[in-house]
Each structure stands twice: as C-alpha cells, then as structure tokens.
Write a protein that holds these residues in place. Structure first.
Motif, PDB file in Angstrom:
ATOM      1  N   GLN A 171      19.635  -4.711   4.230  1.00  0.00           N
ATOM      2  CA  GLN A 171      18.366  -4.446   4.880  1.00  0.00           C
ATOM      3  C   GLN A 171      17.816  -5.571   5.364  1.00  0.00           C
ATOM      4  OE1 GLN A 171      16.027  -2.137   1.715  1.00  0.00           O
ATOM      5  NE2 GLN A 171      17.957  -0.800   1.171  1.00  0.00           N
ATOM      6  N   SER A 222      14.474  -4.313   9.257  1.00  0.00           N
ATOM      7  CA  SER A 222      14.129  -3.487   7.920  1.00  0.00           C
ATOM      8  C   SER A 222      12.702  -3.812   7.612  1.00  0.00           C
ATOM      9  CB  SER A 222      15.045  -3.931   7.154  1.00  0.00           C
ATOM     10  OG  SER A 222      14.819  -3.079   5.834  1.00  0.00           O
ATOM     11  N   GLU A 223      11.992  -2.692   7.206  1.00  0.00           N
ATOM     12  CA  GLU A 223      10.762  -3.013   6.394  1.00  0.00           C
ATOM     13  C   GLU A 223      10.799  -3.785   5.414  1.00  0.00           C
ATOM     14  OE1 GLU A 223       7.574   0.219   5.671  1.00  0.00           O
ATOM     15  OE2 GLU A 223       8.624   0.213   3.840  1.00  0.00           O
ATOM     16  N   GLN A 224      12.213  -3.620   4.554  1.00  0.00           N
ATOM     17  CA  GLN A 224      12.290  -4.121   3.355  1.00  0.00           C
ATOM     18  C   GLN A 224      12.288  -5.868   3.551  1.00  0.00           C
ATOM     19  OE1 GLN A 224      12.409  -4.417   0.036  1.00  0.00           O
ATOM     20  NE2 GLN A 224      13.721  -6.146  -0.315  1.00  0.00           N
ATOM     21  N   PRO A 284      11.545   1.516   7.698  1.00  0.00           N
ATOM     22  CA  PRO A 284      12.184   1.771   6.401  1.00  0.00           C
ATOM     23  C   PRO A 284      13.766   2.323   6.616  1.00  0.00           C
ATOM     24  CG  PRO A 284      10.127   2.858   6.620  1.00  0.00           C
ATOM     25  CD  PRO A 284      10.436   2.440   7.987  1.00  0.00           C
ATOM     26  N   ASN A 285      14.754   1.795   5.856  1.00  0.00           N
ATOM     27  CA  ASN A 285      16.026   1.904   6.414  1.00  0.00           C
ATOM     28  C   ASN A 285      16.273   3.580   5.883  1.00  0.00           C
ATOM     29  OD1 ASN A 285      16.132  -0.840   5.221  1.00  0.00           O
ATOM     30  ND2 ASN A 285      18.150  -0.485   6.294  1.00  0.00           N
ATOM     31  N   GLU A 294      15.019   6.219   7.340  1.00  0.00           N
ATOM     32  CA  GLU A 294      13.929   7.059   7.957  1.00  0.00           C
ATOM     33  C   GLU A 294      13.561   6.938   9.551  1.00  0.00           C
ATOM     34  OE1 GLU A 294      10.224   6.372   5.868  1.00  0.00           O
ATOM     35  OE2 GLU A 294      10.962   6.639   3.894  1.00  0.00           O
ATOM     36  N   ASP A 307      15.066  -0.870  -2.373  1.00  0.00           N
ATOM     37  CA  ASP A 307      15.089   0.444  -2.704  1.00  0.00           C
ATOM     38  C   ASP A 307      16.370   1.028  -1.634  1.00  0.00           C
ATOM     39  OD1 ASP A 307      12.833   0.823  -4.444  1.00  0.00           O
ATOM     40  OD2 ASP A 307      11.624   1.244  -2.579  1.00  0.00           O
ATOM     41  N   PRO A 346      18.404   3.411   0.936  1.00  0.00           N
ATOM     42  CA  PRO A 346      17.691   3.897   2.152  1.00  0.00           C
ATOM     43  C   PRO A 346      17.421   5.497   1.906  1.00  0.00           C
ATOM     44  CG  PRO A 346      20.049   3.750   2.217  1.00  0.00           C
ATOM     45  CD  PRO A 346      19.597   2.936   0.793  1.00  0.00           C
TER      46      PRO A 346
END
Length: 471
Positions: free
Chosen positions: A68, A266-268, A301-302, A304, A427, A429
């Motif tokens: 991520q 990635s958002e992460q 977001p992975n 999405e 989290d 994906p």
C-alpha cells in the motif's frame, strides 16, 4: 559511492552480448560453432549490474501495491486487489540475469578474475534471493546447463543456504589480490572491491534477518555482518541512470502525466505520513510524492479506485522530478538506512540501547538521502511520536519507520509478511480477491510461461502458501 554516468551505447553493446547469453540455458539446445557462445566479462558485468537494478524495480512495481505505497485509480484492479497474475517478464528477467551471472562466475574463475567472480556471486545471491522471496521454490541447481530443458525445482530453504554460500564466497573472492580488477563496467560501485565487500556483508544481514520467524534466526551473526557492512549513505548499492535511459520510476511518473495511469499513491501511505495516523507530519512526503493542484496530499483507497467522475477529484501520484522519480535518479538496491533498521530489529532483544539508536539513525539516514533539511529532520526525530524513549520503544516502531524508508522497494513486502501486515490502520483492500479468504497475499503465482514448458515440476501452491521464512 556514486558511480560515473555511463553511455547508452555501452548498454547497447552489452545487449548484443545478451543475444548469446541472456536466456535460460535449458532452452539453448543447439550451438552454432561459427558464433560466439560466451560474452566478455566486461559485457556481462555491465548487463548484470544494470539489470539487477531493473529487477529490483520490476518486483517493486508489483509489490508496492501489496504494501500500500501505490493504489490503482480504477476500482478492483488486479494488482490492487491481489488477484492471481502471471509474472512472465519478471521471472524471465530474473533468470536472464542469473544465466549471465553464471557465465560470468565460470569465466572469471577460469581466468583468475577473482573480483569479477566475487561480484558475480554477490549479484547471483541477490537475484536468487529476490526470486525465492517472491515465488518460493525455484529452479537453480539444474538451470544453467544443457542436461535438461525441464529443470527440477529446488526447495526454498535450501536455496537460501545457497544464497549465504554465494555471499561468503563472493566476499572471499573480492578480498583477494587480482590482476584483472573490475572497472567502469560496474554500474554499482565502479570497480571498488571494498564497497562490494560491504555490500556483501549488508546482504548477509538482510537475508539472515529474513529468518526472524524461524529457529535459524541469529541476531549476533546479523550484527557482526552489519559491523562489516555499510557505514553511511555513500555506501548505498544503487544504479544511477543517464540521458538515454531514464530511471524506470521516472517513466511511471511521466507516463501518468501522459494519461497512461500508474504510480497513484495509496491512502494508507498518505495518512501514515501526513499526520493523520501518527499525529506527526513527515517532512519526507514532499520529496516522495506529488500533491493535487490545491497542494493537498490525497491518496486512493486500495481496491476502491477514484470513485465516479463526479466525486473522484484529484489524487496524489508519483510525479517527475522527485527523489525517486527524477530521470537520472538511482534505483536503490540496498541502503544504509535499510541496514540501520535491520540492526535495530536484530539488536532489539539483546541490546535495547543499540536497537533504539539504530532506529533513530535509520530515520535520519533516509531523510539525509532524500535531501530533507536538518531542522526538519531534528523536528521529526525529536517528536513524541518518534522519540518514544527506550522504555516505550517497540518492534512496531521499527517496522513502521522501515516501511516509510523502503518506499517502492520489494524488501517492504518481505517485511510486511514477516510482520504479518500488522501496521497501524493497515486494512485489506476493497474488492479483495475472494480466493484469499479475507487474508493478505503471501507469494506470487508462478508464470504461465513456466507452467507451459515445465509444468510437471512447478509446485502446486496458492497465493496463501507461505515462503519458508514466513511460516
């Protein structure tokens, strides 16, 4: 040590050599006595050092989704949701380099070129370990001769023993006097044998540290290898790129600007570094990824994707000109920062003070490498989220900071599996591959090309079957 830029024509010449050498030997069943069948050491060295960096990128380009750093802008993209994919190019590239290295090692041994032999052994260990870490069992003992076109697969744990043997032999050969030293055909260290020895020791520490879940783990041996390894960022093993051949991550960023989408963040990763997750803004962020036109860091977001056109807005991506994505930026193979985090992990149970100091120095080393201002380095390292004190210092702190410092590198996926993906707010994906049963991926699928020509030997495994050091 930073190497001199080479000309693309040198690589082109090396490429001619590869028409004879850089394919799996078990397919070369005919020989033409009127054509050369071996390449000069110099050409083999050029290609092997350059393509080892390319292999580091090739694997990292896949695994950066799994850890991520990156996410696809499209919902349910195969790499983003950990689907079963075929990695024909990656597999063949690894074996092409190992075939050349096998030829280089044999020729160097026959001609007494001990430094070429030693560097070849270290590079062979590295490419073999990358193969095992990604796929598990792999052909090796029968792969570089004419005896079979369907080589057997060697056990992954046994191949790691071979990795350590290659590193030991490589260091020993590089420690000898030689009348045939390596020169400018070396894209990593420009022929500096002392640097190669440090590199070999650093890799000994890396791969011994991979065994942290096994009964073979020996922190004392790891720390001894580190003591003989890198001493600063100047020792980093890297390949710098040049005008005719851009850094491949630069190409990803350039292609994205031209709407060939890739390198979306990635958002992460954004939330782990912008202060959202850990309460401290990481000053490395502007050196690593781009902002939106509004100057914001916004990840995807992975699994999405960006969402619908109406709600998607802009997202952060890799952009040309940053540390990792400039046209002449290096691809990092092994770094001093990585070594400091290995030291922190190995020392954690036996010397907490050494571990804590190595953890802090790993952060500083990575920031210095990126060019972060000293005042920003000090502010971040001295923050309560980072300088937690020895009593509050945990293994999670090491893995989190190493994850940031290994940005885009395939070693990050090894760490994620050893750490059981146990990062803060990490989290699965969205739209995860249902065959994973709600779990993270543990290995790559064997490529279709290998299943087609050597299917009777290919192990029957799934994406959830673990490499030996991950069990």
């Amino acid at each position: 040590m930073k190497i001199l830029r080479k000309t693309y024509s040198f690589i082109a010449i090396a490429g001619l050599f590869l028409t004879f050498t850089a394919c799996e030997d078990y397919l070369d069943i005919n020989e033409n006595p009127n054509n050369p069948t071996t390449a000069p050491l110099s050409g083999l060295m050029v290609n092997s050092t350059f393509e080892t960096a390319q292999n580091t990128f090739r694997i990292g380009n896949t695994t950066s989704n799994y850890v991520q750093y990156l996410a696809s802008p499209n919902q349910g993209s195969a790499s983003d949701v950990m689907d079963e994919l075929s990695f024909n190019t990656t597999w063949s590239s690894l074996y092409n380099v190992m075939t050349d290295l096998n030829d280089m090692i044999l020729e160097a041994n026959e001609t007494g070129a001990s430094h070429y032999e030693g560097a070849g052994q270290i590079l062979m260990a590295l490419n073999l370990a990358m193969t095992v870490d990604a796929f598990g069992d792999a052909p090796f003992s029968e792969s570089f001769n004419f005896e079979t076109i369907t080589p057997a697969y060697d056990d992954d744990a046994a191949l790691y023993n071979r990795v350590f043997e290659l590193l030991e032999n490589g260091i020993a050969n590089l420690s000898q006097e030689t009348d045939l030293p390596i020169g400018s055909d070396d894209y990593i260290y420009n022929g500096d044998a002392d640097q190669w020895i440090k590199f070999g020791n650093m890799l000994k520490a890396r791969y011994a540290n991979h065994l942290s879940k096994t009964d073979q783990y020996n922190p004392t041996e790891i720390l001894a290898a580190i003591d003989a390894g890198f001493e600063s960022n100047e020792d980093n093993a890297e390949v710098e790129y040049f005008e005719e051949e851009f850094n491949p991550w630069a190409n990803v960023a350039i292609n994205n600007e031209n709407l060939i989408l890739g390198g979306w963040i990635s958002e992460q990763f954004v939330e782990a570094t912008d202060g959202t997750t850990f309460g401290v803004e990481d000053p490395r962020l502007p050196y690593m990824i781009g902002t939106t036109d509004d100057g914001e860091y916004i990840g995807v977001p992975n699994g999405e994707g960006r969402g619908s056109a109406a709600e998607s807005g802009e997202r952060s991506t890799l952009v040309p000109g940053d540390f990792y994505t400039s046209e002449q930026s290096p691809v990092l193979i092994a770094t001093y920062a990585e070594q400091k985090f290995i030291e922190a992990e190995a020392a954690f149970e036996i010397d907490k003070t050494r571990s804590y100091n190595a953890y802090l120095e790993g952060i500083r080393a990575h920031m210095r490498m990126l060019g972060v201002e000293q005042s920003e380095i000090d502010a971040y390292v001295n923050s309560s989220a980072v300088s937690v004190g020895e009593d509050n210092f945990t293994i999670d702190h090491i893995f989190k900071e190493k994850w940031v410092a290994m940005f885009l590198h395939p070693e990050a996926w090894v760490d994620a599996r050893r750490h059981d993906y146990d990062y803060e707010n990490f989290d699965l994906p969205a739209n995860l591959n249902p065959d994973l049963n709600g779990q993270f991926i543990r290995r790559l699928r064997y490529p279709d090309s290998e299943i087609g020509r050597n299917g009777s030997n290919v192990p029957d495994v799934t994406l959830l079957d673990r490499i030996f050091w991950d069990e």
